[in-house]
Design a protein around this motif. Structure first.
Motif, PDB file in Angstrom:
ATOM      1  N   LYS A 336       0.848  -1.179   0.000  1.00 16.48           N
ATOM      2  CA  LYS A 336       0.000   0.000   0.000  1.00 16.48           C
ATOM      3  C   LYS A 336       0.887   1.233   0.000  1.00 16.48           C
ATOM      4  O   LYS A 336       2.056   1.177   0.379  1.00 16.48           O
ATOM      5  CB  LYS A 336      -0.904   0.023   1.231  1.00 16.48           C
ATOM      6  CG  LYS A 336      -2.008  -1.013   1.228  1.00 16.48           C
ATOM      7  CD  LYS A 336      -2.929  -0.828   2.428  1.00 16.48           C
ATOM      8  CE  LYS A 336      -4.089  -1.816   2.390  1.00 16.48           C
ATOM      9  NZ  LYS A 336      -5.003  -1.622   3.536  1.00 16.48           N
ATOM     10  N   ASP A 337       0.348   2.380  -0.413  1.00 16.00           N
ATOM     11  CA  ASP A 337       1.118   3.609  -0.391  1.00 16.00           C
ATOM     12  C   ASP A 337       1.652   3.867   1.011  1.00 16.00           C
ATOM     13  O   ASP A 337       0.919   3.749   2.002  1.00 16.00           O
ATOM     14  CB  ASP A 337       0.249   4.796  -0.827  1.00 16.00           C
ATOM     15  CG  ASP A 337      -0.095   4.738  -2.310  1.00 16.00           C
ATOM     16  OD1 ASP A 337       0.542   3.936  -3.013  1.00 16.00           O
ATOM     17  OD2 ASP A 337      -0.995   5.478  -2.741  1.00 16.00           O
ATOM     18  N   GLY A 338       2.933   4.213   1.095  1.00 18.35           N
ATOM     19  CA  GLY A 338       3.533   4.535   2.378  1.00 18.35           C
ATOM     20  C   GLY A 338       4.174   3.353   3.071  1.00 18.35           C
ATOM     21  O   GLY A 338       4.869   3.523   4.075  1.00 18.35           O
ATOM     22  N   THR A 339       3.970   2.148   2.555  1.00 21.48           N
ATOM     23  CA  THR A 339       4.581   0.959   3.152  1.00 21.48           C
ATOM     24  C   THR A 339       5.986   0.768   2.603  1.00 21.48           C
ATOM     25  O   THR A 339       6.192   0.801   1.388  1.00 21.48           O
ATOM     26  CB  THR A 339       3.754  -0.303   2.848  1.00 21.48           C
ATOM     27  OG1 THR A 339       2.412  -0.092   3.286  1.00 21.48           O
ATOM     28  CG2 THR A 339       4.331  -1.515   3.556  1.00 21.48           C
ATOM     29  N   LEU A 340       6.960   0.572   3.474  1.00 22.59           N
ATOM     30  CA  LEU A 340       8.330   0.324   3.050  1.00 22.59           C
ATOM     31  C   LEU A 340       8.551  -1.169   2.866  1.00 22.59           C
ATOM     32  O   LEU A 340       8.004  -1.983   3.610  1.00 22.59           O
ATOM     33  CB  LEU A 340       9.316   0.876   4.085  1.00 22.59           C
ATOM     34  CG  LEU A 340       9.287   2.386   4.312  1.00 22.59           C
ATOM     35  CD1 LEU A 340      10.272   2.763   5.432  1.00 22.59           C
ATOM     36  CD2 LEU A 340       9.616   3.138   3.035  1.00 22.59           C
ATOM     37  N   LEU A 341       9.352  -1.518   1.877  1.00 24.96           N
ATOM     38  CA  LEU A 341       9.654  -2.920   1.615  1.00 24.96           C
ATOM     39  C   LEU A 341      11.129  -3.187   1.899  1.00 24.96           C
ATOM     40  O   LEU A 341      11.869  -3.651   1.043  1.00 24.96           O
ATOM     41  CB  LEU A 341       9.304  -3.290   0.175  1.00 24.96           C
ATOM     42  CG  LEU A 341       7.834  -3.195  -0.206  1.00 24.96           C
ATOM     43  CD1 LEU A 341       7.629  -3.596  -1.667  1.00 24.96           C
ATOM     44  CD2 LEU A 341       6.976  -4.074   0.692  1.00 24.96           C
TER      45      LEU A 341
END
Length: 411
Positions: A336-341
């Motif tokens: 989702k937008d804003g989630t870091l991987l």
């Protein structure tokens, strides 16, 4: 909204990369309300188990004929073990034939004294949800309901399910099973498990017995000269088939207690997803509408990244002191937008020295650790983890080399 449509779907990003993280990409948002109207539901990535949606997913509920995926899982297991084959024949009893003619249940007519192959009975159980066929199938190696239920319990444990309530191979109440019911069990006892449990079992089936989808994707088949048509209306060509998700399984379920249920699997832009809807509000085909809503939610809230993350690690006691760890193949991570991987690495205790470093010898392809993705949730309810393996063999350095390294590090 109809279950057959799927609009406002963004193009998923396929970031084929060997790094341990990928750049962010925004998905197209929709103002349409895709609320999932059911007592419980879950959607996961079929490979990693990443949870994409969950609603009361750990609430135990009646699952009706979804139970048959466990029955067929046991049969698949016994075929793999050489105890059965798809061509093994099972003779129908008078009682099973009588049950097969009961129009109150889902059935195809079976002829007393006639033998049907394991494949025919499996197709009847999965495509038409035929109750009598499932009972006959469960007797393929001579089991009673009681002994087969023990096999079902052992099977679901392999999938990570430890507290399922299982009473029969069909999903009927104990009293509806007639003489096939369990003694000492309440008449209204019915198979129950959580949406999470159903997803785990579906994931296990697809991973270990993927050919089962060749049966569940069929819209019809012929058994004993009679055409049997599917009750899964989301398969290609059926009335509720989505346009951008290719559904090829898995199983419906209906009972007075369970209402309308459906565990589905399908591919969206090349990514396999599993969804579970238990007790859809309104019953009937609402299970298909709510399943479509789940796919809508995924399409509109997530961007899919296809990656093969890798990380360089030290091997202090190895002949070579560094190696690369990576996943056993490409995986899909949903963001989702804003989630870091950006994952963190942990070496398994059996493969680590006292300092947590990878210790030799290690073999190429051996699982030695896992990457953990904060912000992403796995099917166990914890942060998503994926196994990593060395890309090369690393032998242990001899004692003189290791002593030399120790001396050098202490000068």
């Amino acid at each position: 909204m109809t279950a057959g449509s799927l609009t406002a779907v963004p193009a998923a990003v396929h970031a084929d990369t060997t790094t341990s993280s990928t750049s962010s990409s925004s998905s197209t948002n929709s103002t349409t309300d895709y609320t999932v109207n059911a007592k419980a539901a879950i959607a996961i990535d079929a490979t990693t188990g990443q949870i994409l949606y969950a609603k009361n997913a750990n609430t135990k509920l009646a699952i009706a004929s979804i139970s048959k995926i466990i029955t067929v899982g046991v049969i698949e297991q016994e075929i793999k073990a050489g105890k059965l084959s798809w061509n093994t024949k099972v003779k129908v009893t008078k009682e099973e034939a009588k049950l097969s003619e009961n129009t109150e249940y889902s059935n195809i007519t079976l002829t007393a004294g006639k033998s049907y192959t394991v494949k025919e009975l499996t197709e009847a159980a999965m495509i038409k949800s035929a109750d009598a066929a499932a009972i006959t199938l469960s007797r393929a190696t001579g089991d009673s309901t009681a002994s087969f239920v023990k096999k079902m319990q052992a099977f679901v444990k392999k999938a990570g399910v430890t507290d399922a309530k299982l009473y029969n191979q069909v999903g009927l109440t104990n009293s509806q099973m007639g003489s096939y019911g369990l003694k000492g069990v309440a008449k209204n006892a019915e198979n129950e498990m959580t949406a999470t449990d159903v997803a785990k079992i579906a994931q296990y089936l697809i991973k270990n017995y993927p050919s089962l989808l060749n049966i569940t994707k069929l819209t019809s088949t012929t058994i004993d000269g009679t055409t049997v048509t599917t009750i899964n209306k989301m398969l290609a060509g059926q009335s509720d088939a989505p346009t951008q998700v290719k559904i090829d399984g898995l199983k419906t379920g209906t009972s007075d207690k369970a209402g309308a249920c459906f565990v589905s699997t399908g591919t969206y832009q090349g990514h396999r997803i599993i969804t579970v809807v238990l007790h859809a509000t309104g019953g009937g085909d609402e299970r298909f509408t709510q399943t479509a809503n789940l796919y809508h939610l995924i399409a509109n809230e997530y961007t899919a990244y296809t990656v093969q993350p890798s990380v360089a690690v030290t091997v202090p006691n190895g002949k070579v002191t560094t190696t690369t760890l990576t996943t056993q193949g490409k995986i899909t991570l949903w963001k989702k937008d804003g989630t870091l991987l950006s994952p963190s690495l942990a070496i398994n205790s059996k493969a680590a020295d006292k300092n947590g470093k990878l210790t030799a010898p290690v073999k190429k392809g051996q699982v030695v650790g896992e990457l953990t993705y904060a912000g992403l949730t796995g099917l166990d309810g914890n942060m998503l983890t994926v196994d990593v393996v060395p890309t090369t063999n690393v032998d242990k350095a001899n004692v003189f080399v290791r002593m030399g390294r120790w001396v050098k590090s202490h000068i």
